[in-house]
Design a protein around this motif. Sequence first.
Motif, PDB file in Angstrom:
ATOM      1  N   ASN A  80       0.807  -1.236   0.000  1.00  0.00           N
ATOM      2  CA  ASN A  80       0.000   0.000   0.000  1.00  0.00           C
ATOM      3  C   ASN A  80       0.836   1.279   0.000  1.00  0.00           C
ATOM      4  OD1 ASN A  80      -2.714  -1.049  -0.072  1.00  0.00           O
ATOM      5  ND2 ASN A  80      -2.217  -1.923   1.927  1.00  0.00           N
ATOM      6  N   GLY A  82       2.362   2.002  -3.113  1.00  0.00           N
ATOM      7  CA  GLY A  82       2.521   2.260  -4.550  1.00  0.00           C
ATOM      8  C   GLY A  82       3.609   1.436  -5.218  1.00  0.00           C
ATOM      9  N   GLY A  84       3.687  -1.923  -5.814  1.00  0.00           N
ATOM     10  CA  GLY A  84       3.083  -2.839  -6.786  1.00  0.00           C
ATOM     11  C   GLY A  84       2.730  -2.119  -8.081  1.00  0.00           C
TER      12      GLY A  84
HETATM   13  C1  LIG Z   1      -1.236  -7.183  -4.691  1.00  0.00           C
HETATM   14  C2  LIG Z   1       0.023  -6.477  -4.282  1.00  0.00           C
HETATM   15  C3  LIG Z   1       1.168  -6.855  -5.206  1.00  0.00           C
HETATM   16  C4  LIG Z   1      -0.205  -4.966  -4.368  1.00  0.00           C
HETATM   17  O1  LIG Z   1       1.014  -4.308  -4.097  1.00  0.00           O
HETATM   18  P1  LIG Z   1       1.049  -2.951  -3.283  1.00  0.00           P
HETATM   19  O2  LIG Z   1       2.400  -2.362  -3.423  1.00  0.00           O
HETATM   20  O3  LIG Z   1       0.540  -3.178  -1.907  1.00  0.00           O
HETATM   21  O4  LIG Z   1      -0.052  -2.119  -4.097  1.00  0.00           O
HETATM   22  P2  LIG Z   1      -0.076  -0.570  -4.424  1.00  0.00           P
HETATM   23  O5  LIG Z   1       0.423   0.202  -3.237  1.00  0.00           O
HETATM   24  O6  LIG Z   1       0.540  -0.313  -5.724  1.00  0.00           O
HETATM   25  O7  LIG Z   1      -1.610  -0.361  -4.614  1.00  0.00           O
HETATM   26  C5  LIG Z   1      -2.435  -0.370  -3.523  1.00  0.00           C
HETATM   27  C6  LIG Z   1      -3.832  -0.605  -4.024  1.00  0.00           C
HETATM   28  O8  LIG Z   1      -4.007  -1.999  -4.250  1.00  0.00           O
HETATM   29  C7  LIG Z   1      -5.137  -2.459  -3.534  1.00  0.00           C
HETATM   30  N1  LIG Z   1      -4.896  -3.830  -3.106  1.00  0.00           N
HETATM   31  C8  LIG Z   1      -3.797  -4.327  -2.543  1.00  0.00           C
HETATM   32  N2  LIG Z   1      -3.951  -5.627  -2.270  1.00  0.00           N
HETATM   33  C9  LIG Z   1      -5.204  -5.941  -2.665  1.00  0.00           C
HETATM   34  C10 LIG Z   1      -5.968  -7.142  -2.624  1.00  0.00           C
HETATM   35  N3  LIG Z   1      -5.472  -8.287  -2.140  1.00  0.00           N
HETATM   36  N4  LIG Z   1      -7.217  -7.111  -3.123  1.00  0.00           N
HETATM   37  C11 LIG Z   1      -7.722  -5.954  -3.635  1.00  0.00           C
HETATM   38  N5  LIG Z   1      -7.045  -4.788  -3.686  1.00  0.00           N
HETATM   39  C12 LIG Z   1      -5.801  -4.794  -3.204  1.00  0.00           C
HETATM   40  C13 LIG Z   1      -5.211  -1.510  -2.361  1.00  0.00           C
HETATM   41  O9  LIG Z   1      -6.518  -1.496  -1.819  1.00  0.00           O
HETATM   42  C14 LIG Z   1      -4.850  -0.167  -3.002  1.00  0.00           C
HETATM   43  O10 LIG Z   1      -5.946   0.372  -3.682  1.00  0.00           O
HETATM   44  P3  LIG Z   1      -6.051   1.966  -3.995  1.00  0.00           P
HETATM   45  O11 LIG Z   1      -4.910   2.321  -4.912  1.00  0.00           O
HETATM   46  O12 LIG Z   1      -7.385   2.104  -4.663  1.00  0.00           O
HETATM   47  O13 LIG Z   1      -5.948   2.629  -2.664  1.00  0.00           O
HETATM   48  C15 LIG Z   1       0.414  -6.811  -2.795  1.00  0.00           C
HETATM   49  O14 LIG Z   1      -0.681  -6.535  -1.967  1.00  0.00           O
HETATM   50  C16 LIG Z   1       0.859  -8.237  -2.605  1.00  0.00           C
HETATM   51  O15 LIG Z   1       2.048  -8.568  -2.754  1.00  0.00           O
HETATM   52  N6  LIG Z   1      -0.080  -9.129  -2.263  1.00  0.00           N
HETATM   53  C17 LIG Z   1       0.235 -10.541  -2.046  1.00  0.00           C
HETATM   54  C18 LIG Z   1       0.563 -11.254  -3.319  1.00  0.00           C
HETATM   55  C19 LIG Z   1      -0.505 -11.098  -4.383  1.00  0.00           C
HETATM   56  O16 LIG Z   1      -1.696 -11.220  -4.120  1.00  0.00           O
HETATM   57  N7  LIG Z   1      -0.045 -10.851  -5.621  1.00  0.00           N
HETATM   58  C20 LIG Z   1      -0.883 -10.718  -6.768  1.00  0.00           C
HETATM   59  C21 LIG Z   1      -0.815 -11.979  -7.552  1.00  0.00           C
HETATM   60  S1  LIG Z   1      -1.883 -11.924  -8.955  1.00  0.00           S
END
Ligand SMILES: CC(C)(COP(=O)(O)OP(=O)(O)OC[C@H]1O[C@@H](n2cnc3c(N)ncnc32)[C@H](O)[C@@H]1OP(=O)(O)O)[C@@H](O)C(=O)NCCC(=O)NCCS
Length: 128
Positions: A80, A82, A84
Amino acid sequence: MIVYQNNLCEISPCQLSGFCVGWKSPLDGETLHKILKNSYRIVVALDDQTTQVVGFVNSLSDDVYFAFIPMLEVLPAYQNKGIGKELLKRLFVELSSIANIDVLCDKELQSYYEKFGMMKSYGMVFRK
Ligand SMILES: CC(C)(COP(=O)(O)OP(=O)(O)OC[C@H]1O[C@@H](n2cnc3c(N)ncnc32)[C@H](O)[C@@H]1OP(=O)(O)O)[C@@H](O)C(=O)NCCC(=O)NCCS
């Protein structure tokens, strides 16, 4: 500060620990290093204070028409912020010549990928 690179230069397996949270059998640093080494294009995020990898995304491709994104991971403590979003943005630049880019994800994450212009679709998988 988070720094990004599109290669594994100077990254060792021990810098790739702590990922795959919640998996039944999380992949260790050695395995993730091999996965990234064998991928078509990757983007890696590093914390320059700790030199730890805090996020990565990889892709597989035929280098012509199709690419697949198997893994996008950000360490829980860095989520969260940015990271990802930045990883994907940079990967899509790397894949800009590829017309078809696929990712499989949980339903809750579909809206995340929609923000990059991706569309919902259907898929079939083997999981061994
Ligand atoms: C999914 C993931 C890569 C996002 O990375 P991050 O750096 O946290 O994401 P960002 O900061 O770029 O973006 C945050 C946004 O993603 C959303 N988000 C993060 N995880 C989420 C989830 N599991 N479900 C829905 N939305 C999600 C947040 O709500 C936020 O939304 P906003 O921009 O509207 O506020 C990270 O949560 C992660 O590593 N999760 C575990 C592994 C995974 O699920 N990978 C995806 C495989 S397809």
